[in-house]
Design a protein around this motif. Sequence first.
Motif, PDB file in Angstrom:
ATOM      1  N   GLN A 238      14.431 -25.492  41.743  1.00  0.00           N
ATOM      2  CA  GLN A 238      13.549 -25.407  40.578  1.00  0.00           C
ATOM      3  C   GLN A 238      12.095 -25.255  40.996  1.00  0.00           C
ATOM      4  O   GLN A 238      11.347 -24.456  40.424  1.00  0.00           O
ATOM      5  CB  GLN A 238      13.723 -26.642  39.696  1.00  0.00           C
TER       6      GLN A 238
ATOM      7  N   GLN B  67      11.481 -21.637  42.380  1.00  0.00           N
ATOM      8  CA  GLN B  67      11.444 -20.653  41.296  1.00  0.00           C
ATOM      9  C   GLN B  67      10.136 -20.746  40.506  1.00  0.00           C
ATOM     10  O   GLN B  67       9.547 -19.732  40.150  1.00  0.00           O
ATOM     11  CB  GLN B  67      12.644 -20.836  40.374  1.00  0.00           C
ATOM     12  N   LYS B  68       9.691 -21.949  40.256  1.00  0.00           N
ATOM     13  CA  LYS B  68       8.430 -22.129  39.529  1.00  0.00           C
ATOM     14  C   LYS B  68       7.243 -21.681  40.390  1.00  0.00           C
ATOM     15  O   LYS B  68       6.334 -21.012  39.906  1.00  0.00           O
ATOM     16  CB  LYS B  68       8.273 -23.601  39.139  1.00  0.00           C
ATOM     17  N   TYR B  69       7.256 -22.021  41.665  1.00  0.00           N
ATOM     18  CA  TYR B  69       6.146 -21.698  42.574  1.00  0.00           C
ATOM     19  C   TYR B  69       5.965 -20.181  42.709  1.00  0.00           C
ATOM     20  O   TYR B  69       4.854 -19.681  42.740  1.00  0.00           O
ATOM     21  CB  TYR B  69       6.399 -22.330  43.948  1.00  0.00           C
TER      22      TYR B  69
ATOM     23  N   TYR C 240       7.133 -17.804  40.610  1.00  0.00           N
ATOM     24  CA  TYR C 240       7.421 -17.147  39.334  1.00  0.00           C
ATOM     25  C   TYR C 240       6.702 -15.806  39.166  1.00  0.00           C
ATOM     26  O   TYR C 240       7.285 -14.818  38.763  1.00  0.00           O
ATOM     27  CB  TYR C 240       7.078 -18.098  38.181  1.00  0.00           C
ATOM     28  N   GLU C 241       5.435 -15.747  39.495  1.00  0.00           N
ATOM     29  CA  GLU C 241       4.644 -14.527  39.289  1.00  0.00           C
ATOM     30  C   GLU C 241       4.417 -13.729  40.570  1.00  0.00           C
ATOM     31  O   GLU C 241       3.630 -12.784  40.565  1.00  0.00           O
ATOM     32  CB  GLU C 241       3.312 -14.883  38.645  1.00  0.00           C
TER      33      GLU C 241
ATOM     34  N   TYR D 140       8.586 -11.813  45.889  1.00  0.00           N
ATOM     35  CA  TYR D 140       9.641 -12.822  45.945  1.00  0.00           C
ATOM     36  C   TYR D 140      10.903 -12.325  45.247  1.00  0.00           C
ATOM     37  O   TYR D 140      10.845 -11.660  44.215  1.00  0.00           O
ATOM     38  CB  TYR D 140       9.129 -14.092  45.262  1.00  0.00           C
TER      39      TYR D 140
ATOM     40  N   TYR E  19      16.351 -17.192  49.313  1.00  0.00           N
ATOM     41  CA  TYR E  19      15.105 -16.673  48.754  1.00  0.00           C
ATOM     42  C   TYR E  19      14.476 -15.724  49.762  1.00  0.00           C
ATOM     43  O   TYR E  19      14.581 -15.936  50.972  1.00  0.00           O
ATOM     44  CB  TYR E  19      14.145 -17.819  48.452  1.00  0.00           C
TER      45      TYR E  19
END
Length: 145
Positions: A60, A63-65, A67-68, A72, A79
């Motif tokens: 989680q 994915q948040k880190y 995100y933009e 990635y 990953y």
Amino acid sequence: MRIYQLYLVKEQLAAYYFGKENKFFRLFKEYASSSGEKKKILEKQINFITQSIPRQELHQYIQKYFYENNQYSREADCYFIRDGNLSQASLEIFDHRLVLTSTGNYYAETIFFEALRKYESSFLAIDLYNNQFGWLRPIKKRKFV
């Protein structure tokens, strides 16, 4: 190609062994080259000094880190960061360690290291093939007056 194994060392041990990371490195190097009963004993020692990777929480966070970040991508539990043909790195998450594999310049692996450093302070990175090791975030020693 560079291959790093990253272990989450228990905080008290990480603080105690700050500056003595070579002892951890020798343990992991000996484990990698041993077999039989000796390997089982070394595995118990490694399990004692490390803690399990909180996989779901780390997934989680990653994915948040990222995100933009358009460099990635994710495939199953792996990953990737790709900087064109200049560098690329993959990060795989296992129960007791992470494996970061990288090629090219250091850009892609540095992005992963920075993200992991912000997530947890006691990750120890070990590259057994190139005999390199170190904390992702050096632990500061407290000075008591």
